[in-house]
Design a protein around this motif. Sequence first.
Motif, PDB file in Angstrom:
ATOM      1  N   ASN A 188       9.392   4.474   3.688  1.00  0.00           N
ATOM      2  CA  ASN A 188       8.781   4.383   5.244  1.00  0.00           C
ATOM      3  C   ASN A 188       9.977   3.488   5.852  1.00  0.00           C
ATOM      4  O   ASN A 188      10.935   3.411   5.297  1.00  0.00           O
ATOM      5  CB  ASN A 188       7.844   3.219   5.140  1.00  0.00           C
ATOM      6  N   HIS A 219       7.943   8.207   8.109  1.00  0.00           N
ATOM      7  CA  HIS A 219       8.353   8.281   6.758  1.00  0.00           C
ATOM      8  C   HIS A 219       9.826   8.654   7.055  1.00  0.00           C
ATOM      9  O   HIS A 219      10.269   9.265   8.097  1.00  0.00           O
ATOM     10  CB  HIS A 219       7.662   9.159   6.124  1.00  0.00           C
ATOM     11  N   HIS A 251       3.921   5.045  12.377  1.00  0.00           N
ATOM     12  CA  HIS A 251       4.118   4.685  11.028  1.00  0.00           C
ATOM     13  C   HIS A 251       5.140   6.009  10.613  1.00  0.00           C
ATOM     14  O   HIS A 251       4.633   7.132  10.584  1.00  0.00           O
ATOM     15  CB  HIS A 251       2.757   4.810  10.427  1.00  0.00           C
ATOM     16  N   ARG A 267       0.716  -1.323   0.003  1.00  0.00           N
ATOM     17  CA  ARG A 267      -0.043   0.134   0.041  1.00  0.00           C
ATOM     18  C   ARG A 267       0.778   1.240  -0.144  1.00  0.00           C
ATOM     19  O   ARG A 267       1.274   2.085  -1.096  1.00  0.00           O
ATOM     20  CB  ARG A 267      -0.923  -0.058   1.306  1.00  0.00           C
ATOM     21  N   ASP A 268       1.623   1.666   1.139  1.00  0.00           N
ATOM     22  CA  ASP A 268       2.326   2.780   1.230  1.00  0.00           C
ATOM     23  C   ASP A 268       3.578   2.582   0.182  1.00  0.00           C
ATOM     24  O   ASP A 268       3.903   3.366  -0.621  1.00  0.00           O
ATOM     25  CB  ASP A 268       2.737   3.088   2.640  1.00  0.00           C
TER      26      ASP A 268
HETATM   27 ZN    ZN Z   1       2.737   6.715   4.996  1.00  0.00          ZN
END
Ligand code: ZN
Length: 503
Positions: free
Chosen positions: A238, A204, A202, A16-17
């Motif tokens: 990520n 980045h 989560h 997804r990300d």
């Molecule tokens: Zn993200």
Amino acid sequence: MTFPNPFVTIFDTTLRDGEQSPGCSMNPGEKLRLARQLERLGVDVIEAGFPIASVAEAQAVERISGEIRTVRVAALARCKPKDIEVAGKALRGAARPVLHTFLATSAIHLRDKLKITAAEALVQAREGVALARSLASEVEFSAEDASRTDYTYLLEVLRAVHEAGARVLNVPDTVGYSLPHEYAEMVAKLVRDIPTAVISVHCHNDLGLAVANSLAAIGAGARQVECTINGIGERAGNTSLEEIVMALKVRRETLGVETRVKTELLAPTSAELSTVTGVWPQPNKAIVGRNAFAHEAGIHQHGILANPLTYEIMTPASVGVGETLLVLGKHSGRHAVEKRLRGLGVTLTVAQLEDVTTRVKELADRKKFVYDDDLLSLLDHHAERRPTLIRYQTLSGNDVIPTATVEVEAHGQRRTASAVGNGPLDAALKATDAALGLSLELLDWHTRAVSSGKDALAEVTVRVRHRDQETVGQAASTDSIEASLKAYLSAIGAAERAIEVAA
Ligand code: ZN
Ligand code: KIV
């Protein structure tokens, strides 16, 4: 503070990300292939996609939900009824669905992106989670841009969505702005203020701090980490799954928590992702970069050969890397040359070894890396016996049967054979077997570019089994089939020498 739960949930968002990084998009079939690998790897949650984004995204989530049984499958949805319904529908076949809904909470996102008030966002978040909870047995809520959100407001929203049914509360550092101590402080307060929730992180990597921030958050009580294979994801990516997992494993004594990931599958999983996307991690990428276990400096090579722990904090095998690769270059010493020669089945006297090492350095000054072929050609007395490639040609195209003709020299004789195959490389390897009158098992074939551009040098490593001998060969060329054949012949020569010695 002590935390009773020693397990950190690994929430993988590669599909997804991760997929949002330029050049990494995947079709439903490719996502399913990776989901199977992630299940084998032992992650706890696979975020399969963002179903409202496209028909293919919804299909990918549906197919993964229908097949993956032992791992929870998540789908992302903005906090809007239509998004949530579409995500809920895509997750219908999942054994353990997770509906993951998100809404930004920072002032800048509310004012300039969503153009709603904080009070409106609070209602939207609560209602969205309640709807999600009616469609899936588990709901996660993400407060997008949480790390830049006023803490009092963040707490109010998270308490509300927790009461509405979100078991997992995720607090992304969406723009990669946080410093580890700041992020840990926010997480520690949430763990204290909402003790019944699982606090998830989560991060980045805009400042290269995603793994550091995630680790700091775990230290503060977070028990779920969202991460991706090879660290792919929006912009700078990520938190890298392999890095966080290995940090927790290697420093288990200090950090006191663990994951269920089978770390020996990390490198194969990284390679699988790269094969699907065509995007390989940078050479010096921790854990899975091609240089992560390569030692070139002579002093390091000597230390590694004496005791791997001198320069390695984890074994290559523990992350699924075959063996420590000693790159022969101008910094290499006698020990590394001896080790590679031994791998090729060649044993030399001390004086011969000194001589070859000097010549390896001279050669490396001119051509940077010294491959098996170069190394063996420095050993005159072996030259006439090892199988060498004289020439080859292949015929391939989208409408012809791939065919190859290969001429090799072995034991002073030239032999030629032709073969057809599944592709030009397969045909060339079969023709080589036929020319040599051998039938070998190709266990592994690996290629990587060691320079850039369209005329990049392809470095190929092959592993073969010949009778009971497993050997490795390595070669490089701007022509990847030529490099493959040379590496293959080098491995065959090594196997034949090993068989001779064993006889
Ligand atoms: Zn993200
Ligand atoms: O970075 C982010 O905030 C996200 C959320 C949607 C979880 O990816």
